[in-house]
Design an enzyme around this catalytic site. Structure first.
Site: not given
Length: 106
Positions: A78, A80, A82
């Site tokens: 998540h 990465q 984001h």
């Protein structure tokens, strides 16, 4: 990298990525109103947040390259995602603001 350091790096990616995306969105909103000074500042703020995020990411990559493997979990993925989304959003914001500038000049 121990579990605590890993979590701090992951949370850094999420936090700084989120800040960058928010700043990019605020930059677009300012440009839409014709406030290009604020738009430019918000893009600079987004760049600063992305630089901070990259520092977190670099620490993770350095540890991995040194053979200190970390557990990959959903939160890591998540984070990465984001960051990648924030980078794409900031790039698009730059283009949108350029379009608003061109419209203002006409």
């Amino acid at each position: 990298m121990d579990e605590q350091e890993n979590m701090e790096a992951v949370m850094g990616l999420i936090m700084y990525g989120g800040n960058a995306k928010s700043d990019a969105m605020e930059a677009i909103a300012a440009a839409k109103k014709g406030d290009f000074e604020t738009a430019d500042q918000k893009l600079k703020d987004a760049d600063e947040s992305l630089n901070q995020a990259h520092q977190s990411q670099t620490s993770m990559l350095t540890e991995e390259a040194q053979g200190k493997h970390m557990d990959i979990n959903l939160l890591t993925v998540h984070s990465q995602d984001h960051l990648m989304t924030a980078i794409a959003f900031k790039d698009l914001a730059t283009e949108i603001i350029d379009l608003y500038r061109r419209l203002e000049d006409k």
